[in-house]
Design a protein around this motif. Structure first.
Motif, PDB file in Angstrom:
ATOM      1  N   PRO A   1       0.919  -1.272  -0.022  1.00  0.00           N
ATOM      2  CA  PRO A   1      -0.337  -0.098  -0.260  1.00  0.00           C
ATOM      3  C   PRO A   1       0.711   1.770   0.052  1.00  0.00           C
ATOM      4  CG  PRO A   1       0.082  -0.829   2.339  1.00  0.00           C
ATOM      5  CD  PRO A   1       0.843  -2.029   1.038  1.00  0.00           C
ATOM      6  N   THR A   2      -0.066   2.011  -0.888  1.00  0.00           N
ATOM      7  CA  THR A   2       1.152   3.998  -0.136  1.00  0.00           C
ATOM      8  C   THR A   2       0.227   4.097   1.058  1.00  0.00           C
ATOM      9  OG1 THR A   2       1.075   3.688  -2.962  1.00  0.00           O
ATOM     10  CG2 THR A   2       1.378   5.506  -1.308  1.00  0.00           C
ATOM     11  N   VAL A   3       0.863   4.453   1.428  1.00  0.00           N
ATOM     12  CA  VAL A   3       0.682   4.586   3.064  1.00  0.00           C
ATOM     13  C   VAL A   3       0.329   6.461   3.536  1.00  0.00           C
ATOM     14  CG1 VAL A   3       0.614   2.536   4.497  1.00  0.00           C
ATOM     15  CG2 VAL A   3       1.976   4.601   4.537  1.00  0.00           C
TER      16      VAL A   3
ATOM     17  N   ALA B   1      -6.993   1.943   3.408  1.00  0.00           N
ATOM     18  CA  ALA B   1      -6.756   1.462   2.070  1.00  0.00           C
ATOM     19  C   ALA B   1      -8.313   0.879   1.826  1.00  0.00           C
ATOM     20  CB  ALA B   1      -6.254   0.009   2.846  1.00  0.00           C
ATOM     21  N   HIS B   2      -8.462   1.181   0.893  1.00  0.00           N
ATOM     22  CA  HIS B   2     -10.426   0.880   0.231  1.00  0.00           C
ATOM     23  C   HIS B   2     -10.441  -0.732   0.225  1.00  0.00           C
ATOM     24  CE1 HIS B   2      -9.371   0.699  -3.737  1.00  0.00           C
ATOM     25  NE2 HIS B   2      -8.696   2.081  -3.441  1.00  0.00           N
ATOM     26  N   ILE B   3     -11.605  -0.918   0.014  1.00  0.00           N
ATOM     27  CA  ILE B   3     -12.150  -2.917  -0.136  1.00  0.00           C
ATOM     28  C   ILE B   3     -11.741  -3.071  -0.897  1.00  0.00           C
ATOM     29  CG2 ILE B   3     -13.796  -3.143   1.055  1.00  0.00           C
ATOM     30  CD1 ILE B   3     -15.795  -2.376  -0.713  1.00  0.00           C
ATOM     31  N   GLY B   4     -11.607  -2.119  -2.611  1.00  0.00           N
ATOM     32  CA  GLY B   4     -10.608  -2.010  -3.475  1.00  0.00           C
ATOM     33  C   GLY B   4      -9.265  -2.852  -3.572  1.00  0.00           C
ATOM     34  N   ASN B   5      -8.896  -2.549  -2.150  1.00  0.00           N
ATOM     35  CA  ASN B   5      -7.481  -2.461  -2.342  1.00  0.00           C
ATOM     36  C   ASN B   5      -7.344  -4.151  -1.522  1.00  0.00           C
ATOM     37  OD1 ASN B   5      -6.691   0.872  -1.023  1.00  0.00           O
ATOM     38  ND2 ASN B   5      -5.772   0.309  -2.711  1.00  0.00           N
ATOM     39  N   PHE B   6      -8.163  -3.922  -0.513  1.00  0.00           N
ATOM     40  CA  PHE B   6      -8.168  -5.899   0.250  1.00  0.00           C
ATOM     41  C   PHE B   6      -8.384  -6.249  -0.898  1.00  0.00           C
ATOM     42  CE2 PHE B   6      -7.883  -2.703   4.124  1.00  0.00           C
ATOM     43  CZ  PHE B   6      -7.027  -3.228   4.394  1.00  0.00           C
ATOM     44  N   ARG B   7      -9.073  -6.510  -2.122  1.00  0.00           N
ATOM     45  CA  ARG B   7      -9.363  -7.432  -2.936  1.00  0.00           C
ATOM     46  C   ARG B   7      -8.155  -8.390  -3.065  1.00  0.00           C
ATOM     47  NH1 ARG B   7     -11.563  -9.207  -8.487  1.00  0.00           N
ATOM     48  NH2 ARG B   7     -11.979 -11.156  -7.526  1.00  0.00           N
ATOM     49  N   THR B   8      -7.203  -7.206  -3.476  1.00  0.00           N
ATOM     50  CA  THR B   8      -5.895  -7.593  -4.145  1.00  0.00           C
ATOM     51  C   THR B   8      -5.530  -8.746  -3.290  1.00  0.00           C
ATOM     52  OG1 THR B   8      -6.099  -5.692  -6.045  1.00  0.00           O
ATOM     53  CG2 THR B   8      -3.905  -6.551  -4.833  1.00  0.00           C
ATOM     54  N   PHE B   9      -5.355  -7.283  -1.912  1.00  0.00           N
ATOM     55  CA  PHE B   9      -3.886  -8.265  -0.996  1.00  0.00           C
ATOM     56  C   PHE B   9      -4.260  -9.601  -0.200  1.00  0.00           C
ATOM     57  CE2 PHE B   9      -2.824  -3.349   0.150  1.00  0.00           C
ATOM     58  CZ  PHE B   9      -1.669  -3.798  -1.000  1.00  0.00           C
TER      59      PHE B   9
ATOM     60  N   GLY C   1      -0.077  -7.939  -8.417  1.00  0.00           N
ATOM     61  CA  GLY C   1      -0.662  -6.973  -7.501  1.00  0.00           C
ATOM     62  C   GLY C   1      -1.603  -6.595  -8.782  1.00  0.00           C
ATOM     63  N   GLY C   2      -2.535  -5.470  -8.031  1.00  0.00           N
ATOM     64  CA  GLY C   2      -3.652  -5.132  -9.161  1.00  0.00           C
ATOM     65  C   GLY C   2      -3.949  -5.369 -10.746  1.00  0.00           C
ATOM     66  N   ILE C   3      -4.718  -5.213 -11.343  1.00  0.00           N
ATOM     67  CA  ILE C   3      -4.517  -5.312 -12.709  1.00  0.00           C
ATOM     68  C   ILE C   3      -3.726  -3.603 -13.288  1.00  0.00           C
ATOM     69  CG2 ILE C   3      -6.742  -5.308 -13.348  1.00  0.00           C
ATOM     70  CD1 ILE C   3      -4.574  -7.682 -15.110  1.00  0.00           C
ATOM     71  N   ASP C   4      -4.612  -3.488 -12.448  1.00  0.00           N
ATOM     72  CA  ASP C   4      -3.720  -1.565 -13.435  1.00  0.00           C
ATOM     73  C   ASP C   4      -2.320  -1.542 -13.204  1.00  0.00           C
ATOM     74  OD1 ASP C   4      -4.538  -1.566  -9.816  1.00  0.00           O
ATOM     75  OD2 ASP C   4      -3.689   0.113 -10.082  1.00  0.00           O
ATOM     76  N   LEU C   5      -1.596  -2.337 -12.206  1.00  0.00           N
ATOM     77  CA  LEU C   5      -0.064  -1.945 -12.526  1.00  0.00           C
ATOM     78  C   LEU C   5       0.727  -3.053 -13.023  1.00  0.00           C
ATOM     79  CD1 LEU C   5       0.401  -2.277  -8.500  1.00  0.00           C
ATOM     80  CD2 LEU C   5      -0.443  -0.422  -9.897  1.00  0.00           C
TER      81      LEU C   5
ATOM     82  N   ALA D   1      -7.980  -9.373 -10.985  1.00  0.00           N
ATOM     83  CA  ALA D   1      -8.769  -7.714 -11.695  1.00  0.00           C
ATOM     84  C   ALA D   1      -9.799  -6.938 -10.414  1.00  0.00           C
ATOM     85  CB  ALA D   1      -9.714  -8.429 -12.082  1.00  0.00           C
ATOM     86  N   HIS D   2     -10.329  -6.021 -10.559  1.00  0.00           N
ATOM     87  CA  HIS D   2     -10.550  -4.740 -10.394  1.00  0.00           C
ATOM     88  C   HIS D   2     -11.868  -4.936  -9.232  1.00  0.00           C
ATOM     89  CE1 HIS D   2      -8.394  -0.784 -10.616  1.00  0.00           C
ATOM     90  NE2 HIS D   2      -7.685  -1.410  -9.902  1.00  0.00           N
ATOM     91  N   LEU D   3     -12.124  -4.013  -8.227  1.00  0.00           N
ATOM     92  CA  LEU D   3     -12.992  -4.141  -7.991  1.00  0.00           C
ATOM     93  C   LEU D   3     -14.355  -2.999  -8.131  1.00  0.00           C
ATOM     94  CD1 LEU D   3     -14.029  -5.818  -4.097  1.00  0.00           C
ATOM     95  CD2 LEU D   3     -14.797  -3.002  -3.977  1.00  0.00           C
ATOM     96  N   MET D   4     -15.645  -3.500  -8.546  1.00  0.00           N
ATOM     97  CA  MET D   4     -16.232  -2.736  -8.409  1.00  0.00           C
ATOM     98  C   MET D   4     -17.293  -2.492  -7.330  1.00  0.00           C
ATOM     99  SD  MET D   4     -15.748  -1.585 -11.935  1.00  0.00           S
ATOM    100  CE  MET D   4     -16.737  -1.342 -12.803  1.00  0.00           C
TER     101      MET D   4
END
Ligand code: AMP
Ligand code: ZN
Length: 469
Positions: A30-32, A36-44, A235-239, A268-271
């Motif tokens: 994470p960038t602290v 963190a939001h649930i999208g970040n947590f989906r990936t972690f 990492g998340g797909i955006d990375l 993949a991302h969380l919507m």
């Protein structure tokens, strides 16, 4: 069969091989600068499930996840709040750790901070300059020269021409080639010359004062802790682009070794309710916000892992409610299996650990689904169909290992009856125990107590339910 994942680099599903004494796994952390939001947590969480699954399969995983504690956002926000960068990022780092713990995520083996690895980052930049892959500019920055690395773009299959004409640079900022004196707009910063808005946040370098670019930290720290070539990067797909393309370029050019990473694992991302998460839509949820709405971290974890990691997950409140009922159904299934096999709950809890305990049990199919590209939804489906068939201690050991792999906590204090006070839950359990011991008088006494607190207890097929009276 070994666990497999879809490798973004080769564009196919591959079995994961542990080629040395440890399976090196690096995940962009994470960038602290806020919660963190649930999208970040989906990936972690997808990475956590992968790691746990590998552990069950017998891999010796070394999990490295960095903390990005210096970048434009952390600097800007710390200054807004009148805090030093360290004070500011430490707060959000602590918050991140506390959320991770609540979500039953295993702590990484090593969790390096970018600001504590400036030396390693500078050494890598120096190597790139020395080898002709990077050049300094007059503002004291250093840029990576994309044209010096013809393989650039291998992960995403992007062509160089497209990148040279894109309108944003690697950090997502508008390109401004003049300002930086960049040779090519697609070249990205390895080191950023000091700017007035950086305040006291700068370090000395052979090119003047400044701070590292974002991408270099992952190359430098992964190399330090996992070696120049390591097993898996997540990492998340955006990375994928530009961050991971840039990591490949920096690392392979600096070390001269290829590949940088054997398997790339992107989620993949969380919507949220069918929409992209954003502050302006008010749908950028944090763990705390969902807990305030009455969901437990275990239920939130279940909801966030229950979709396939390669498919977008549409997070909804209906999905959270479904997670809650699924867990309650799973707990009841477990209680019935415990009763059938005569295994106590405490004994079962000791089965929740990494173990390859699936062969010849009713959960073999669930495990096979899980290791086949970490198909959590399919594995969950198979768990639900197998649970009523569980009849031996071996079955329960396999189920315990699956709970470990998924990190599902059926015993979370508020797990089954999240909204019911602990006292009532304890009384209901005491009544159930009394009933099982055929102590009807005592059972009635507990029922009366529960009633006086405003709740009612019902017997269900394999246990009990509590409702507000
Ligand atoms: P950041 O803190 O922004 O560096 O992001 C940490 C991780 O969360 C990265 O792996 C991102 O790819 C991932 N991430 C960010 N937004 C989302 C999202 N909406 N869904 C899933 N993962 C995300
Ligand atoms: Zn990274």
């Amino acid at each position: 069969m070994k666990p497999s994942i879809y490798n973004t680099l080769t564009r196919r599903k591959e079995e994961l091989e542990q080629t040395s004494g440890e399976f090196g796994m690096y995940c962009c952390g994470p960038t602290v600068y806020g919660p963190a939001h649930i999208g970040n947590f989906r990936t972690f969480l997808a990475q956590d499930v992968l790691r746990r699954t590998l552990e069950c399969a017998g891999y010796n995983v070394k999990h490295v996840r960095n903390i990005t504690d210096v970048d434009d956002k952390t600097i800007r926000e710390s200054q807004k709040q009148g805090l030093s960068l360290k004070e500011f990022t430490s707060r959000w780092e602590d918050k991140f750790h506390s959320d991770c713990k609540k979500l039953n995520m295993l702590p990484p083996t090593v969790e390096p901070r970018a600001t504590e690895h400036i030396k390693e980052q500078l050494e890598m930049v120096q190597k790139l300059v020395d080898k002709g892959f990077a050049y300094p500019t007059k503002d004291g920055s250093v840029y990576f020269k994309i044209s010096a690395f013809p393989e650039y773009g291998q992960l995403t299959g992007l062509d160089f021409e497209h990148m040279a004409t894109q309108s944003t640079n690697s950090a997502g900022e508008a390109n401004n080639a003049d300002e930086y004196d960049r040779e090519n707009v697609a070249d990205f910063a390895l080191w950023k010359g000091r700017k007035p808005e950086d305040g006291p946040n700068f370090w000395k370098s052979p090119w003047g004062e400044g701070r590292p670019g974002w991408h270099i930290e992952c190359s430098a720290m992964s190399s330090k802790y996992l070696g120049d070539t390591f097993d898996l990067h997540g990492g998340g797909i955006d990375l994928c682009f530009p961050h991971h393309e840039n990591e490949i370029a920096q690392s392979q050019c600096a070390t001269g070794k290829s590949p940088y990473v054997r398997y790339w694992f992107h989620s993949a991302h969380l919507m949220v309710e069918g929409q992209k998460m954003s502050k302006s839509l008010g749908n950028l949820y944090t763990l705390d916000q969902l807990v305030e709405k009455g969901y437990t971290p275990a239920q939130i974890r279940y909801a966030l892992i229950s979709g396939h990691y390669r498919q977008q997950l549409n997070f909804t409140f209906k999905g959270l409610d479904d997670a809650k009922s699924a867990m309650s159904k799973m707990k009841k299934g477990l209680d019935a299996a415990l009763e059938k096999t005569g295994v106590s709950e405490d004994e079962f809890k000791a089965y929740i650990k990494p173990a390859n305990a699936f062969a010849n049990t009713v959960f073999e199919g669930a495990w096979e689904a899980l290791i086949d590209d970490i198909n959590v939804p399919k594995a969950l489906g198979k768990i639900f169909s197998a649970l009523p068939e569980a009849s031996t201690k071996a079955d329960l050991q396999a189920f315990g290992a699956l709970l470990y792999a998924l990190g599902i906590d059926l015993f979370e204090d508020a797990g089954q009856h999240g909204d019911i006070p602990a006292e009532v839950r304890q009384l209901a359990q005491a009544r159930w125990d009394a009933k099982k011991a055929k102590d009807w008088a005592k059972a009635d006494e507990f029922r009366a107590k529960i009633k006086s607190l405003g709740y009612e207890v019902f017997d269900s097929k394999d246990g009990f339910d509590i409702k507000k009276a």
